[in-house]
Design a protein around this motif. Structure first.
Motif, PDB file in Angstrom:
ATOM      1  N   ILE A  76       0.839  -1.205   0.000  1.00 16.47           N
ATOM      2  CA  ILE A  76       0.000   0.000   0.000  1.00 16.47           C
ATOM      3  C   ILE A  76       0.874   1.255   0.000  1.00 16.47           C
ATOM      4  O   ILE A  76       0.600   2.222  -0.720  1.00 16.47           O
ATOM      5  CB  ILE A  76      -0.932   0.001   1.224  1.00 16.47           C
ATOM      6  CG1 ILE A  76      -1.858  -1.212   1.178  1.00 16.47           C
ATOM      7  CG2 ILE A  76      -1.750   1.291   1.289  1.00 16.47           C
ATOM      8  CD1 ILE A  76      -2.653  -1.411   2.441  1.00 16.47           C
ATOM      9  N   ALA A  77       1.933   1.249   0.803  1.00 18.65           N
ATOM     10  CA  ALA A  77       2.802   2.418   0.928  1.00 18.65           C
ATOM     11  C   ALA A  77       3.452   2.786  -0.400  1.00 18.65           C
ATOM     12  O   ALA A  77       3.632   3.970  -0.703  1.00 18.65           O
ATOM     13  CB  ALA A  77       3.869   2.172   1.991  1.00 18.65           C
ATOM     14  N   ILE A  78       3.805   1.778  -1.216  1.00 18.33           N
ATOM     15  CA  ILE A  78       4.437   2.057  -2.505  1.00 18.33           C
ATOM     16  C   ILE A  78       3.492   2.843  -3.401  1.00 18.33           C
ATOM     17  O   ILE A  78       3.881   3.827  -4.059  1.00 18.33           O
ATOM     18  CB  ILE A  78       4.867   0.736  -3.183  1.00 18.33           C
ATOM     19  CG1 ILE A  78       6.055   0.127  -2.441  1.00 18.33           C
ATOM     20  CG2 ILE A  78       5.240   0.981  -4.645  1.00 18.33           C
ATOM     21  CD1 ILE A  78       6.421  -1.263  -2.911  1.00 18.33           C
ATOM     22  N   GLU A  84      -9.579  -4.969  10.738  1.00 18.76           N
ATOM     23  CA  GLU A  84      -8.182  -5.332  10.493  1.00 18.76           C
ATOM     24  C   GLU A  84      -7.686  -4.737   9.175  1.00 18.76           C
ATOM     25  O   GLU A  84      -6.579  -4.207   9.097  1.00 18.76           O
ATOM     26  CB  GLU A  84      -8.054  -6.862  10.463  1.00 18.76           C
ATOM     27  CG  GLU A  84      -6.630  -7.351  10.278  1.00 18.76           C
ATOM     28  CD  GLU A  84      -6.551  -8.871  10.301  1.00 18.76           C
ATOM     29  OE1 GLU A  84      -5.564  -9.406   9.746  1.00 18.76           O
ATOM     30  OE2 GLU A  84      -7.465  -9.512  10.857  1.00 18.76           O
ATOM     31  N   THR A  85      -8.545  -4.797   8.138  1.00 16.88           N
ATOM     32  CA  THR A  85      -8.166  -4.225   6.834  1.00 16.88           C
ATOM     33  C   THR A  85      -8.016  -2.712   6.916  1.00 16.88           C
ATOM     34  O   THR A  85      -7.088  -2.141   6.329  1.00 16.88           O
ATOM     35  CB  THR A  85      -9.240  -4.579   5.785  1.00 16.88           C
ATOM     36  OG1 THR A  85      -9.534  -5.966   5.849  1.00 16.88           O
ATOM     37  CG2 THR A  85      -8.756  -4.237   4.388  1.00 16.88           C
ATOM     38  N   ILE A  86      -8.925  -2.056   7.629  1.00 19.66           N
ATOM     39  CA  ILE A  86      -8.858  -0.603   7.772  1.00 19.66           C
ATOM     40  C   ILE A  86      -7.566  -0.182   8.463  1.00 19.66           C
ATOM     41  O   ILE A  86      -6.874   0.760   8.030  1.00 19.66           O
ATOM     42  CB  ILE A  86     -10.073  -0.081   8.565  1.00 19.66           C
ATOM     43  CG1 ILE A  86     -11.365  -0.274   7.774  1.00 19.66           C
ATOM     44  CG2 ILE A  86      -9.891   1.396   8.931  1.00 19.66           C
ATOM     45  CD1 ILE A  86     -11.463   0.553   6.524  1.00 19.66           C
ATOM     46  N   ILE A  87      -7.207  -0.875   9.531  1.00 18.85           N
ATOM     47  CA  ILE A  87      -5.992  -0.524  10.279  1.00 18.85           C
ATOM     48  C   ILE A  87      -4.751  -0.694   9.404  1.00 18.85           C
ATOM     49  O   ILE A  87      -3.884   0.183   9.340  1.00 18.85           O
ATOM     50  CB  ILE A  87      -5.877  -1.382  11.560  1.00 18.85           C
ATOM     51  CG1 ILE A  87      -6.992  -0.986  12.546  1.00 18.85           C
ATOM     52  CG2 ILE A  87      -4.505  -1.194  12.209  1.00 18.85           C
ATOM     53  CD1 ILE A  87      -7.052  -1.863  13.765  1.00 18.85           C
ATOM     54  N   ILE A  88      -4.687  -1.835   8.696  1.00 25.76           N
ATOM     55  CA  ILE A  88      -3.532  -2.073   7.814  1.00 25.76           C
ATOM     56  C   ILE A  88      -3.477  -1.004   6.715  1.00 25.76           C
ATOM     57  O   ILE A  88      -2.410  -0.461   6.386  1.00 25.76           O
ATOM     58  CB  ILE A  88      -3.606  -3.480   7.191  1.00 25.76           C
ATOM     59  CG1 ILE A  88      -3.412  -4.543   8.271  1.00 25.76           C
ATOM     60  CG2 ILE A  88      -2.561  -3.647   6.096  1.00 25.76           C
ATOM     61  CD1 ILE A  88      -3.612  -5.955   7.780  1.00 25.76           C
ATOM     62  N   GLY A 114      -1.087   3.814   4.347  1.00 26.85           N
ATOM     63  CA  GLY A 114      -1.265   5.154   3.806  1.00 26.85           C
ATOM     64  C   GLY A 114      -0.400   6.181   4.506  1.00 26.85           C
ATOM     65  O   GLY A 114       0.222   7.028   3.861  1.00 26.85           O
ATOM     66  N   PHE A 115      -0.333   6.111   5.841  1.00 24.36           N
ATOM     67  CA  PHE A 115       0.493   7.042   6.602  1.00 24.36           C
ATOM     68  C   PHE A 115       1.973   6.874   6.242  1.00 24.36           C
ATOM     69  O   PHE A 115       2.698   7.864   6.059  1.00 24.36           O
ATOM     70  CB  PHE A 115       0.287   6.810   8.100  1.00 24.36           C
ATOM     71  CG  PHE A 115       1.097   7.714   8.984  1.00 24.36           C
ATOM     72  CD1 PHE A 115       0.733   9.037   9.180  1.00 24.36           C
ATOM     73  CD2 PHE A 115       2.253   7.251   9.610  1.00 24.36           C
ATOM     74  CE1 PHE A 115       1.492   9.871   9.983  1.00 24.36           C
ATOM     75  CE2 PHE A 115       3.017   8.069  10.411  1.00 24.36           C
ATOM     76  CZ  PHE A 115       2.632   9.392  10.595  1.00 24.36           C
ATOM     77  N   THR A 116       2.407   5.617   6.127  1.00 28.26           N
ATOM     78  CA  THR A 116       3.798   5.350   5.741  1.00 28.26           C
ATOM     79  C   THR A 116       4.092   5.911   4.351  1.00 28.26           C
ATOM     80  O   THR A 116       5.143   6.529   4.116  1.00 28.26           O
ATOM     81  CB  THR A 116       4.088   3.843   5.766  1.00 28.26           C
ATOM     82  OG1 THR A 116       3.760   3.314   7.058  1.00 28.26           O
ATOM     83  CG2 THR A 116       5.551   3.557   5.451  1.00 28.26           C
ATOM     84  N   ALA A 151      -4.133  11.346  -0.577  1.00 28.09           N
ATOM     85  CA  ALA A 151      -3.539  10.065  -0.202  1.00 28.09           C
ATOM     86  C   ALA A 151      -4.273   9.434   0.987  1.00 28.09           C
ATOM     87  O   ALA A 151      -4.526   8.218   1.012  1.00 28.09           O
ATOM     88  CB  ALA A 151      -2.062  10.253   0.129  1.00 28.09           C
ATOM     89  N   ALA A 152      -4.609  10.267   1.984  1.00 28.59           N
ATOM     90  CA  ALA A 152      -5.335   9.750   3.154  1.00 28.59           C
ATOM     91  C   ALA A 152      -6.709   9.222   2.742  1.00 28.59           C
ATOM     92  O   ALA A 152      -7.145   8.149   3.211  1.00 28.59           O
ATOM     93  CB  ALA A 152      -5.479  10.850   4.198  1.00 28.59           C
TER      94      ALA A 152
END
Length: 411
Positions: free
Chosen positions: A30-32, A339-343, A348-350, A380-381
């Motif tokens: 996700i971060a990429i 769990e999906t939302i937290i991940i 996204g923050f990373t 992005a958020a």
């Protein structure tokens, strides 16, 4: 309700900690995608700020007469060759143009490869020397850091005085003030009367490594043929701009002896026209950034959904146990969805942090004007949350629909 929400968060965090390697890989995926979006938008924004800053420094009340229009020429069309703007043209224009509440600046670049000497020190041969009149600084938005500007008498009397850019303090005048010192350009000595404020560099065009000298004196030093001059006109109030432009066009057409049927063989550009054209170009850069980022983010959402589906399959027996103990469908769905939302939010923050860091780093290396990309951060958020919702919805519903008896038999 709140206790159930808190319990879902606790179960989700326990599951994330139990599969730490998978969670890290998912977050990185996700971060990429988010990094590519934020990084590219940050860089494009910095580029736009830099270019816009260079042109807005001229002021909204300024327009230029130059050899060509600032526009892209179609490759299929024959390029029109305009005659240069000669010294005779600019001198005659300066004498004829008398529009109220306006100031006219005349200038030309003598060289971009001058070597400047001071006592036993000298610069590399990369200094620009520009011949100007007393209105040049005001019309181009250039400010004096220390000292004074040229006066009308400095220009008319060919006084051997000059203004220098801020970069000279880093080499020739490291431990002393440059005001009052004498430098040499092509064997001609000049007394420094002013130090310019820093304007930075754009595309290797360093505005802080230049020497400004009186126009007539520059003409006697740089005698190469076919020198092209520039004219800049600034009005005191924007309401006079249209009238000043019409008067300037008429005056210069008369100087060029053009009849009413002939097109202008010179260009006229307002500073805000340049900004509008630059903005239209950067829009395409934004489109490209969004397209590239959306493709990457789409891949991230598919990967996140697949990983959550694998998690549902691996935890089938756990789902059966929870249902046998009385857990309802919405409770099971809520646990996997949370769990999906937290991940997704961690990823996204990373990605936002990495994207800003990469964009700011490249901007710093390229001397672009970096500013916090709030639009990119908000986008992005929002996108990371939408990814988590879309990717987590189907696995959560699949987990909720599991048959408890079949789930308890699962090995």
């Amino acid at each position: 309700m709140f206790s159930l929400f808190r319990e879902n968060i606790r179960i989700a965090m326990d599951s994330i900690k139990g599969q730490i390697l998978r969670t890290i890989l998912t977050i990185l995926i996700i971060a990429i995608g988010i990094t590519s979006l934020v990084g590219v938008l940050t860089l494009v924004g910095a580029l736009e700020n830099t270019i816009s800053g260079d042109f807005t420094s001229m002021g909204a009340n300024t327009f230029n007469i130059q050899r060509y229009e600032f526009e892209t020429i179609n490759n299929n069309e024959k390029e029109k060759i305009n005659p240069i703007i000669s010294y005779r043209n600019v001198k005659e224009f300066n004498n004829r143009f008398r529009y109220p509440f306006s100031k006219t600046s005349i200038y030309f670049t003598g060289t971009r490869n001058a070597e400047v000497k001071y006592e036993n020190k000298k610069t590399d041969p990369e200094v620009s020397v520009v011949g100007i009149n007393e209105n040049y600084l005001g019309n181009t938005g250039t400010k004096i850091d220390k000292g004074r500007n040229f006066t009308f008498f400095d220009i008319e009397n060919n006084n051997h005085v000059c203004l220098i850019g801020s970069d000279f303090k880093k080499n020739l005048f490291k431990n002393e003030t440059p005001l009052g010192k004498t430098i040499s350009v092509r064997g001609v000595k000049f007394k420094i009367i002013g130090l310019l404020e820093s304007k930075g560099a754009t595309f290797k065009n360093n505005q802080d490594l230049r020497v400004l000298i009186p126009l007539q004196l520059a003409r006697s030093i740089f005698t190469i043929p076919n020198i092209n001059y520039g004219i800049s006109i600034m009005v005191d109030d924007k309401q006079f701009l249209e009238g000043a432009q019409d008067e300037a066009i008429t005056t210069f057409r008369n100087i060029r002896r053009l009849n009413p049927l002939e097109e202008n063989n010179f260009g006229l550009e307002r500073s805000d026209d340049l900004l509008n054209k630059i903005a239209s170009i950067t829009v395409y850069l934004y489109y490209a950034a969004w397209i590239i980022s959306i493709i990457t983010i789409l891949g991230s959402s598919i990967a996140l959904m697949n990983i959550m589906l694998v998690s549902v399959t691996e935890r089938t027996r756990e789902i059966g146990v929870r249902k046998a103990l009385g857990a309802k469908k919405h409770t099971i769905a809520g646990q996997f969805f949370m769990e999906t939302i937290i991940i997704g939010q961690i990823g996204g923050f990373t990605g936002i942090i990495l994207g800003i860091a990469i964009g700011a780093g490249i901007s710093m290396l390229a001397n672009f004007s970096f500013s916090t990309p709030w639009l990119a951060i908000i986008a992005a958020a929002t996108i990371s949350f939408v990814i988590a919702v879309v990717s987590g919805l189907y696995p959560a519903l699949k987990a909720a629909k599991q048959d408890p008896i079949e789930s308890l038999r699962y090995e």
